[in-house]
Design an enzyme around this catalytic site. Structure first.
Site, short mmCIF file in Angstrom:
data_model
loop_
_atom_site.label_atom_id
_atom_site.label_comp_id
_atom_site.label_asym_id
_atom_site.label_seq_id
_atom_site.Cartn_x
_atom_site.Cartn_y
_atom_site.Cartn_z
N CYS A 67 27.57 -69.05 -29.60
CA CYS A 67 26.86 -70.12 -28.50
C CYS A 67 27.63 -71.11 -27.73
O CYS A 67 28.76 -71.42 -28.28
CB CYS A 67 25.70 -70.67 -29.36
N CYS B 256 26.62 -74.51 -27.07
CA CYS B 256 26.14 -75.58 -27.10
C CYS B 256 26.84 -76.60 -27.81
O CYS B 256 26.83 -77.79 -27.70
CB CYS B 256 24.80 -75.73 -27.59
N LYS C 240 14.24 -66.32 -30.79
CA LYS C 240 14.35 -67.77 -31.30
C LYS C 240 13.71 -68.79 -30.32
O LYS C 240 13.84 -68.77 -28.98
CB LYS C 240 15.92 -67.96 -30.68
N GLU D 272 11.67 -58.93 -26.72
CA GLU D 272 13.03 -59.43 -26.84
C GLU D 272 13.79 -58.41 -27.88
O GLU D 272 14.83 -57.94 -27.67
CB GLU D 272 13.11 -60.92 -27.28
N LYS E 71 13.68 -67.03 -35.85
CA LYS E 71 14.17 -68.06 -36.04
C LYS E 71 13.25 -69.23 -35.45
O LYS E 71 12.92 -68.85 -34.23
CB LYS E 71 15.47 -68.43 -35.72
N SER F 174 17.22 -75.90 -40.03
CA SER F 174 17.53 -77.15 -40.63
C SER F 174 16.17 -78.00 -41.00
O SER F 174 16.10 -78.75 -42.00
CB SER F 174 18.44 -78.07 -39.63
C1 PBG Z 1 22.47 -72.86 -31.09
C2 PBG Z 1 21.98 -72.94 -32.63
C3 PBG Z 1 20.96 -74.01 -33.11
C4 PBG Z 1 20.52 -73.78 -34.43
C5 PBG Z 1 21.66 -72.54 -34.73
N1 PBG Z 1 22.27 -72.02 -33.75
C6 PBG Z 1 20.17 -75.22 -32.28
C7 PBG Z 1 19.85 -75.03 -31.21
O1 PBG Z 1 19.36 -73.85 -30.47
O2 PBG Z 1 19.52 -76.03 -30.41
C8 PBG Z 1 19.69 -74.30 -35.20
C9 PBG Z 1 19.87 -74.00 -36.71
C10 PBG Z 1 18.83 -74.90 -37.45
O3 PBG Z 1 18.12 -75.58 -37.08
O4 PBG Z 1 19.30 -74.87 -38.72
N2 PBG Z 1 23.77 -72.63 -31.07
#
Ligand code: PBG
Length: 325
Positions: free
Chosen positions: A119, A121, A194, A232, A247, A273
């Site tokens: 990713c 970000c 997601k 998806e 997720k 998280s």
């Molecule tokens: C994006 C990504 C995210 C998480 C894993 N990969 C965050 C988002 O989409 O903002 C979140 C994982 C978590 O909350 O444990 N690279």
């Protein structure tokens, strides 16, 4: 005649309960996420996720040995680069943080399955998961970068790449590039469903990846929908995904269940998280029993249909299961 509920006869001892249990949580099901940071000699607390740490590449040995000794089969890597830019170019640097971490982990234990989050970000200055044009994430330009990131991870030794950007067409583009480069055995775990979720809050603090403007609602899924998740998943399978992921996990168990019923490939769930920190903070305040709640949570995710569980509880759970927590 004495009437005893039929189920009760099978609950009279722990051994019996275990024999007839329909679901069993195993250490083999667990994937442990790790946050890797640039710098030297760093093992540092992540404040938003009590009990989780940032590691610099030179301090990975201890944790990798612990993971290996506990029998946890796999890790999922996230990187915190030194510099971010508009186009997230550090993400595909062959000497970037993740690429270095993969090489080091494979040196320490080549059997450990290394999965990488693909990713942008964490690498973009604006914090979005792609290339931004006119305040919008440009799907096709982003896919071109995403496939380069995936290839750089695989070249460094990753066993599985896990694109989490939610752009359309990314699985097919990655598969085509990996095949062309000869990496036909590298698997793709797709973050197919997601959802745009508040449960990622502690992760965004940890990964310093919160979007600087707007939100991710145009590319992540709306939590009112689950048919869309199926579409998806179907699309990702057609494009060549090997494992499909849902997720977050706990508010999305219906989606996990539907994936398991519908698709015959392995299904992964990401116990994210926010789901982790809620339990940790409640336990630290004496409100709940941590050990039993961890196992109940993970078993519930497994029962709902997940074959694999990505969880920050992996170390705790493995220790609990081995009786050493
Ligand atoms: C994006 C990504 C995210 C998480 C894993 N990969 C965050 C988002 O989409 O903002 C979140 C994982 C978590 O909350 O444990 N690279």
């Amino acid at each position: 005649m004495q009437l005893i509920k039929r189920g009760r006869r099978l609950r009279t001892s722990q051994g019996l309960r275990r024999m007839v249990a329909e679901t069993s949580l195993n250490i083999d099901d667990l994937i442990y996420p790790l946050f890797i940071m640039e710098g030297n000699n760093i093992i540092e607390d992540i404040p938003s996720m009590p009990g989780q740490y940032y590691y610099s590449v030179d301090r990975l040995e201890e944790i990798i040995n612990e993971i290996s000794m506990l029998g946890i089969p796999s890790v999922l890597l996230f990187g915190l680069p030194e510099k971010k830019d508009e186009s997230g170019s550090e993400a595909y640097n062959q000497d970037g943080i993740i690429q270095k971490a993969i090489r080091r982990i494979k040196e320490l234990n080549k059997e450990l399955i290394v999965i990488t989050d693909v990713c942008m970000c964490e690498y973009t200055s604006h914090g979005h998961c792609g290339i931004v044009h006119d305040n919008c994430v440009d799907n096709d330009c982003t896919v071109d970068v995403i496939k380069k990131i995936a290839l750089s991870h695989v070249k460094a030794g990753a066993d599985i790449v896990a694109p989490s950007d939610m752009m359309d067409g990314r699985i097919g583009a990655i598969r085509e590039l990996l095949d062309k480069e000869g990496y036909i055995d590298t698997a793709i775990m797709s973050y197919s469903a997601k959802y745009s979720s508040s449960f990622y809050g502690p992760f965004r603090d940890a990964a310093k990846s919160a979007p600087q403007f707007g939100d991710r609602k145009t590319y992540q899924m709306d939590y009112h929908n689950s048919n869309e998740a199926i579409r998806e998943g179907e699309q990702d399978l057609v494009e060549g995904a090997d494992i499909l992921m849902v997720k977050p996990a706990l508010s999305y168990m219906d989606v996990i269940y539907r994936f398991k019923e519908r698709f015959t490939c392995p299904i992964a769930a990401y116990n994210v998280s926010g789901e982790y920190s809620m339990i940790k903070v409640a336990a630290a305040n004496g409100l709940i029993d941590e050990k039993t709640m961890i196992i109940e949570t993970l078993t519930g995710i497994k029962r709902s249909g997940a074959d694999l569980i990505i969880t920050y509880f992996a170390l705790d759970a493995a220790k609990i299961m081995r009786g050493i927590y």
